[in-house]
Design a protein around this motif. Structure first.
Motif, PDB file in Angstrom:
ATOM      1  N   ILE A 120       0.828  -1.211   0.000  1.00 39.43           N
ATOM      2  CA  ILE A 120       0.000   0.000   0.000  1.00 39.43           C
ATOM      3  C   ILE A 120       0.860   1.258   0.000  1.00 39.43           C
ATOM      4  CG2 ILE A 120      -1.865  -1.175   1.231  1.00 39.43           C
ATOM      5  CD1 ILE A 120      -0.916   0.851   3.609  1.00 39.43           C
ATOM      6  N   GLY A 121       2.199   1.057  -0.010  1.00 39.71           N
ATOM      7  CA  GLY A 121       3.091   2.212  -0.080  1.00 39.71           C
ATOM      8  C   GLY A 121       3.248   2.952   1.235  1.00 39.71           C
ATOM      9  N   CYS A 122       3.128   2.246   2.349  1.00 42.47           N
ATOM     10  CA  CYS A 122       3.263   2.909   3.656  1.00 42.47           C
ATOM     11  C   CYS A 122       4.715   3.283   3.956  1.00 42.47           C
ATOM     12  CB  CYS A 122       2.707   2.024   4.763  1.00 42.47           C
ATOM     13  SG  CYS A 122       3.705   0.563   5.110  1.00 42.47           S
ATOM     14  N   THR A 123       5.651   2.654   3.260  1.00 46.81           N
ATOM     15  CA  THR A 123       7.110   2.882   3.370  1.00 46.81           C
ATOM     16  C   THR A 123       7.713   2.551   4.732  1.00 46.81           C
ATOM     17  OG1 THR A 123       6.968   5.242   3.922  1.00 46.81           O
ATOM     18  CG2 THR A 123       7.099   4.658   1.586  1.00 46.81           C
ATOM     19  N   GLN A 124       6.998   1.768   5.528  1.00 45.16           N
ATOM     20  CA  GLN A 124       7.580   1.288   6.790  1.00 45.16           C
ATOM     21  C   GLN A 124       8.886   0.521   6.522  1.00 45.16           C
ATOM     22  OE1 GLN A 124       7.423   1.112  10.127  1.00 45.16           O
ATOM     23  NE2 GLN A 124       5.899   2.762  10.156  1.00 45.16           N
ATOM     24  N   CYS A 125       8.847  -0.326   5.490  1.00 43.85           N
ATOM     25  CA  CYS A 125      10.021  -1.143   5.166  1.00 43.85           C
ATOM     26  C   CYS A 125      11.163  -0.245   4.693  1.00 43.85           C
ATOM     27  CB  CYS A 125       9.664  -2.178   4.107  1.00 43.85           C
ATOM     28  SG  CYS A 125       8.987  -1.457   2.593  1.00 43.85           S
ATOM     29  N   LEU A 126      10.818   0.685   3.820  1.00 40.24           N
ATOM     30  CA  LEU A 126      11.808   1.585   3.236  1.00 40.24           C
ATOM     31  C   LEU A 126      12.569   2.347   4.322  1.00 40.24           C
ATOM     32  CD1 LEU A 126      11.087   3.829   0.169  1.00 40.24           C
ATOM     33  CD2 LEU A 126      12.135   4.838   2.178  1.00 40.24           C
ATOM     34  N   ARG A 127      11.813   2.827   5.322  1.00 44.61           N
ATOM     35  CA  ARG A 127      12.443   3.617   6.379  1.00 44.61           C
ATOM     36  C   ARG A 127      13.283   2.758   7.336  1.00 44.61           C
ATOM     37  NH1 ARG A 127       7.578   6.433   8.720  1.00 44.61           N
ATOM     38  NH2 ARG A 127       6.387   5.190   7.249  1.00 44.61           N
ATOM     39  N   ASN A 128      13.024   1.457   7.358  1.00 46.57           N
ATOM     40  CA  ASN A 128      13.767   0.587   8.273  1.00 46.57           C
ATOM     41  C   ASN A 128      14.840  -0.245   7.592  1.00 46.57           C
ATOM     42  OD1 ASN A 128      12.628   0.717  11.158  1.00 46.57           O
ATOM     43  ND2 ASN A 128      10.811   0.741   9.856  1.00 46.57           N
ATOM     44  N   CYS A 129      15.069  -0.013   6.322  1.00 51.14           N
ATOM     45  CA  CYS A 129      16.045  -0.813   5.581  1.00 51.14           C
ATOM     46  C   CYS A 129      17.452  -0.264   5.821  1.00 51.14           C
ATOM     47  CB  CYS A 129      15.719  -0.785   4.096  1.00 51.14           C
ATOM     48  SG  CYS A 129      16.940  -1.679   3.109  1.00 51.14           S
TER      49      CYS A 129
ATOM     50  N   LYS B  46      19.786  -9.034   3.187  1.00 48.59           N
ATOM     51  CA  LYS B  46      18.953 -10.149   3.685  1.00 48.59           C
ATOM     52  C   LYS B  46      18.802 -10.133   5.202  1.00 48.59           C
ATOM     53  CE  LYS B  46      19.333 -11.969  -0.557  1.00 48.59           C
ATOM     54  NZ  LYS B  46      20.300 -12.928  -0.979  1.00 48.59           N
ATOM     55  N   CYS B  47      18.641  -8.946   5.771  1.00 46.42           N
ATOM     56  CA  CYS B  47      18.503  -8.885   7.225  1.00 46.42           C
ATOM     57  C   CYS B  47      17.092  -9.223   7.665  1.00 46.42           C
ATOM     58  CB  CYS B  47      18.908  -7.504   7.747  1.00 46.42           C
ATOM     59  SG  CYS B  47      17.768  -6.197   7.239  1.00 46.42           S
ATOM     60  N   GLY B  48      16.118  -9.031   6.769  1.00 48.18           N
ATOM     61  CA  GLY B  48      14.748  -9.401   7.109  1.00 48.18           C
ATOM     62  C   GLY B  48      13.966  -8.315   7.841  1.00 48.18           C
TER      63      GLY B  48
ATOM     64  N   GLU C 238       9.641  -8.041   8.528  1.00 50.45           N
ATOM     65  CA  GLU C 238       9.163  -7.905   9.900  1.00 50.45           C
ATOM     66  C   GLU C 238       8.244  -6.696  10.041  1.00 50.45           C
ATOM     67  OE1 GLU C 238      12.098  -7.524  13.272  1.00 50.45           O
ATOM     68  OE2 GLU C 238      12.535  -9.551  12.517  1.00 50.45           O
ATOM     69  N   LYS C 239       8.581  -5.611   9.334  1.00 52.54           N
ATOM     70  CA  LYS C 239       7.827  -4.365   9.478  1.00 52.54           C
ATOM     71  C   LYS C 239       6.536  -4.378   8.665  1.00 52.54           C
ATOM     72  CE  LYS C 239      10.525  -2.192  12.239  1.00 52.54           C
ATOM     73  NZ  LYS C 239      10.079  -1.924  13.611  1.00 52.54           N
ATOM     74  N   CYS C 240       6.486  -5.172   7.601  1.00 53.03           N
ATOM     75  CA  CYS C 240       5.338  -5.130   6.685  1.00 53.03           C
ATOM     76  C   CYS C 240       4.109  -5.750   7.327  1.00 53.03           C
ATOM     77  CB  CYS C 240       5.657  -5.859   5.385  1.00 53.03           C
ATOM     78  SG  CYS C 240       4.281  -5.729   4.221  1.00 53.03           S
TER      79      CYS C 240
ATOM     80  N   PHE D  11       1.235  -5.963   5.789  1.00 55.60           N
ATOM     81  CA  PHE D  11       0.280  -6.319   4.728  1.00 55.60           C
ATOM     82  C   PHE D  11       0.697  -7.568   3.950  1.00 55.60           C
ATOM     83  CE2 PHE D  11       0.318  -1.834   5.676  1.00 55.60           C
ATOM     84  CZ  PHE D  11      -1.007  -1.622   6.009  1.00 55.60           C
ATOM     85  N   ASP D  12       1.659  -8.300   4.499  1.00 52.27           N
ATOM     86  CA  ASP D  12       2.107  -9.548   3.844  1.00 52.27           C
ATOM     87  C   ASP D  12       2.548  -9.317   2.415  1.00 52.27           C
ATOM     88  OD1 ASP D  12       1.965 -11.337   5.860  1.00 52.27           O
ATOM     89  OD2 ASP D  12      -0.132 -11.891   5.490  1.00 52.27           O
ATOM     90  N   ALA D  13       3.055  -8.132   2.126  1.00 50.69           N
ATOM     91  CA  ALA D  13       3.400  -7.804   0.747  1.00 50.69           C
ATOM     92  C   ALA D  13       4.810  -8.268   0.394  1.00 50.69           C
ATOM     93  CB  ALA D  13       3.272  -6.299   0.524  1.00 50.69           C
ATOM     94  N   ILE D  14       5.620  -8.600   1.401  1.00 46.38           N
ATOM     95  CA  ILE D  14       6.998  -9.010   1.122  1.00 46.38           C
ATOM     96  C   ILE D  14       7.144 -10.496   1.408  1.00 46.38           C
ATOM     97  CG2 ILE D  14       9.439  -8.603   1.663  1.00 46.38           C
ATOM     98  CD1 ILE D  14       8.641  -5.814   2.593  1.00 46.38           C
ATOM     99  N   SER D  15       7.787 -11.198   0.502  1.00 46.09           N
ATOM    100  CA  SER D  15       8.002 -12.636   0.725  1.00 46.09           C
ATOM    101  C   SER D  15       9.420 -13.005   0.320  1.00 46.09           C
ATOM    102  CB  SER D  15       6.992 -13.445  -0.081  1.00 46.09           C
ATOM    103  OG  SER D  15       7.144 -13.151  -1.458  1.00 46.09           O
ATOM    104  N   LYS D  16       9.840 -14.185   0.800  1.00 43.30           N
ATOM    105  CA  LYS D  16      11.158 -14.705   0.421  1.00 43.30           C
ATOM    106  C   LYS D  16      10.965 -15.665  -0.741  1.00 43.30           C
ATOM    107  CE  LYS D  16      12.523 -15.301   5.231  1.00 43.30           C
ATOM    108  NZ  LYS D  16      13.237 -16.234   6.096  1.00 43.30           N
ATOM    109  N   GLN D  17      11.817 -15.545  -1.757  1.00 45.60           N
ATOM    110  CA  GLN D  17      11.679 -16.466  -2.898  1.00 45.60           C
ATOM    111  C   GLN D  17      13.024 -17.010  -3.325  1.00 45.60           C
ATOM    112  OE1 GLN D  17       9.403 -14.699  -6.044  1.00 45.60           O
ATOM    113  NE2 GLN D  17       7.582 -14.545  -4.746  1.00 45.60           N
TER     114      GLN D  17
END
Lengths: 122, 507
Positions: free
Chosen positions: B453-462, B491-493, B497-499, B501-507
């Protein structure tokens, strides 16, 4: 050095204390105090039971003991109350919960269901 | 039961199926009070052997009971005693192996902390049977509570005249010294343990001569594991038939397992030998949590192997576990789900044994190191198909040639995972892909732009700023989704952890 008679006397007296046989109204509290229990915070729980029983003046009816590992890791600290043939397992205990168990179960005779193993999600 | 809520441990499915023999007093009595042990018929077995039985009688009961070593190898206890009794010597020794070191195993600690007297009593019984007046308990210094309670127990037993000179007035003398181990895994091996008690560096020596002939201080000695000892007083009191009625034809009695890993109810579990693994996992352990699928169970720690889902009905006894390439071991039982990479598990255990190899013999010292290098290669995506063959060759070579049990069993986790999970090894090598997404070099994080949804929680914690905004706005969303730059990703993950919305997965 104890004689055979002395050992037999200790054995009989202690058996009654553990099984509560022939001791109507008596209760026994054990708190899991193996390394795992201690690490999870069993020491304050044990202290709360000891102090609670002492303050309430029910030391003649209720014994509080430490014990080893009951075997249910994720429920520690664990305290069990034996009341006649009834066994109640209190899990995820802390000092406050122990105080309530002293008041309601040990003094009042009513199991604090919400702290028991069946009522606790892990 | 109150209002249909289970209020007692005794009524839970975790507990109901269990059969407590070794753990009979654990969690019941106060371990620091000898009187409570006496109340549970404590020291009555010792009295019985000293007053009613000859040493040969005792050994016969042990043989008839079918009790086998609970340290893992499963050698018949009575036979060990019989051998030691057969050798004449001015002094013999009774030793207790409390150097529990398998990752994830804590059965022995629980017995020592919950019921220390049972070990003392059993050792005195063995002393009488083989003709020894001196015992040693070799316990890890990392178990301070166990050491403290053993010392208290010994002191109390001496005060009561149950230890020391002229026990029960029968003229039998027996006492025990406690020796602390510094935590070297190899000291759980019998010859290394005895070498360590003698005050030397804990290294194994070749057998024969076996300890029953020349053990501690070059004298006939027996060594049994804590859990083995914990069974003995009850065998004496209740008889060999009582004990051998529990379990299977060749594996008698019960076994304690330390159940851990991806399982709902972790804990100490004592079950009759031969209980199916599925009963332990599903009924006692309550199954695998979070809706994940059971993948494998690991028994025997660094010396054992993995039991795959296809063998979940295997009976837990010495024979059936050996048949599928695992071992009973001392009792660690680690449950794994689909998120565990089997190559990584093999690497974990081999890293442990490689670290703990004492270095005395070449196959173990260098062989485990070479195997570990190959596993490192495979898990970092640089492996070749020949590596699997090389691993197997080395594994069999080490098993055949290592000096002691540590080296002889160290390759087991690798062999067993190759046997049952070869496809995972092949995926790591051929596809450069870790199916369970554990090996860092062999998977990457992916953002699903339609879920983001573009909340950028992940972006800010990367930490390495590997996440950036895209131009794509999914239907129904207001903000643009993000993407991950795999070249920058460490690959810290943190993102997953922050997402929310289940939008990030490992592949």
């Amino acid at each position: 050095m104890k004689s055979m008679q002395e050992l037999a006397a200790i054995r009989e007296a202690m058996k009654a204390e553990i099984t509560l046989a022939g001791k109507p109204g008596a209760k026994r509290v054990v708190v899991g105090m193996a390394t795992c229990g201690i690490a999870a915070g069993a020491t304050p729980v044990l202290n709360a039971f000891v102090d609670g029983v002492k303050e309430a003046g029910i030391g003649d009816k209720v014994s509080v003991k430490q014990t080893g590992c009951v075997g249910i890791c994720q429920y520690e600290p664990v305290a069990e109350v034996y009341d006649g043939t009834e066994r109640t397992t209190y899990v995820k205990m802390d000092a406050e919960k122990a105080k309530r168990v002293v008041e309601e179960h040990l003094i009042g005779g009513k199991v604090v269901t919400e702290y028991t193993i069946g009522a606790t999600e892990v | 039961m109150t209002d249909n809520i289970i209020t007692s441990l005794a009524d839970t499915s975790f507990y109901k199926i269990q059969r407590r023999i070794a753990l009979k007093n654990c969690g019941v009595i106060d371990p620091e009070n000898i009187d409570e042990y006496l109340a549970m018929d404590g020291y009555m077995a010792l009295h019985k052997v000293l007053t009613e039985m000859t040493p040969d009688d005792v050994i016969q009961v042990m043989l008839d009971s079918g009790l086998r070593g609970r340290g893992g190898a499963g050698f018949p206890t009575g036979l060990k005693w019989k051998f030691a009794k057969g050798y004449d010597a001015p002094q013999k020794y009774v030793c207790c192996n409390a150097d529990e070191g398998d990752p994830g195993a804590f059965m022995d600690r629980s017995v020592l902390e919950g019921d220390p007297h049972v070990v003392l009593e059993a050792m005195a019984i063995a002393g009488y049977a083989i003709g020894s007046s001196q015992g040693y308990i070799y316990v890890r210094a990392e178990y301070p509570v166990a050491v403290k309670r053993l010392n208290i127990a010994l002191q109390q037993a001496r005060e009561y005249g149950l230890f020391g000179k002229n026990i029960y007035g029968t003229g039998f003398d027996f006492d025990i010294d406690i020796r602390l181990g510094a935590g070297a895994f190899v000291c759980g091996e019998e010859t290394a343990l005895m070498t360590s008690i003698e005050g030397n560096r804990g290294e194994p020596r070749p057998r024969p001569p076996f300890p029953a002939e020349k053990g501690l201080f070059q004298s006939p000695s027996i060594l049994n594991n804590v859990e083995t000892w914990a069974n003995i007083p009850q065998i004496i009191l209740n008889g060999a038939d009582w004990f051998s009625s529990v379990g299977t034809e060749k594996s008698k009695g019960t076994k304690v397992f330390a159940l851990g890993g991806k399982i709902r109810h972790t804990g100490l579990v004592e079950i009759p030998m031969g209980t199916p693994l599925s009963t332990v996992i599903d009924e006692i352990g309550g199954g695998v949590p979070n809706g994940k699928k059971f993948k494998a169970a690991q028994t025997g720690g660094p010396s054992g192997g993995c039991i795959p889902a296809s063998h979940i009905n295997v009976q837990m006894d010495y024979e059936h576990l050996a048949e599928i390439g695992s071992i009973m071991g001392s009792g660690g039982l680690i449950v794994m789900d689909e998120d565990n990479c089997m190559v990584d598990i093999a690497k974990f255990f081999l890293t442990f044994t490689c670290d703990e190899s004492c270095g005395k013999c070449t196959p173990c010292r260098i062989g485990t190191k070479r195997m570990l290098e190959i596993l490192d290669r495979i898990t970092s995506g640089k492996g070749t198909m020949e590596d699997i063959d090389k691993l197997e060759d080395l594994a069999y070579y080490i098993k055949d040639n290592a000096l002691c049990g540590l080296g002889q069993t160290a390759p087991n986790p690798v062999l067993s995972t190759i046997r049952f999970f070869r496809d995972e090894y092949e995926a790591h090598i051929n596809d450069r892909h870790c199916p369970a997404a554990v090996c860092k070099e062999l998977f990457h994080y992916v953002v699903d732009p339609d879920k983001c949804i573009g909340c950028t929680q992940c972006l800010r914690n990367c930490p390495p700023f590997a996440i950036t905004k895209t131009d794509y706005i999914a239907e129904g969303h207001k903000l643009p989704s993000v993407k991950i730059d795999n070249d920058k990703c460490i690959k810290c993950g943190a993102c997953i952890e922050k997402c929310k919305f289940d939008a990030i997965s490992k592949q």
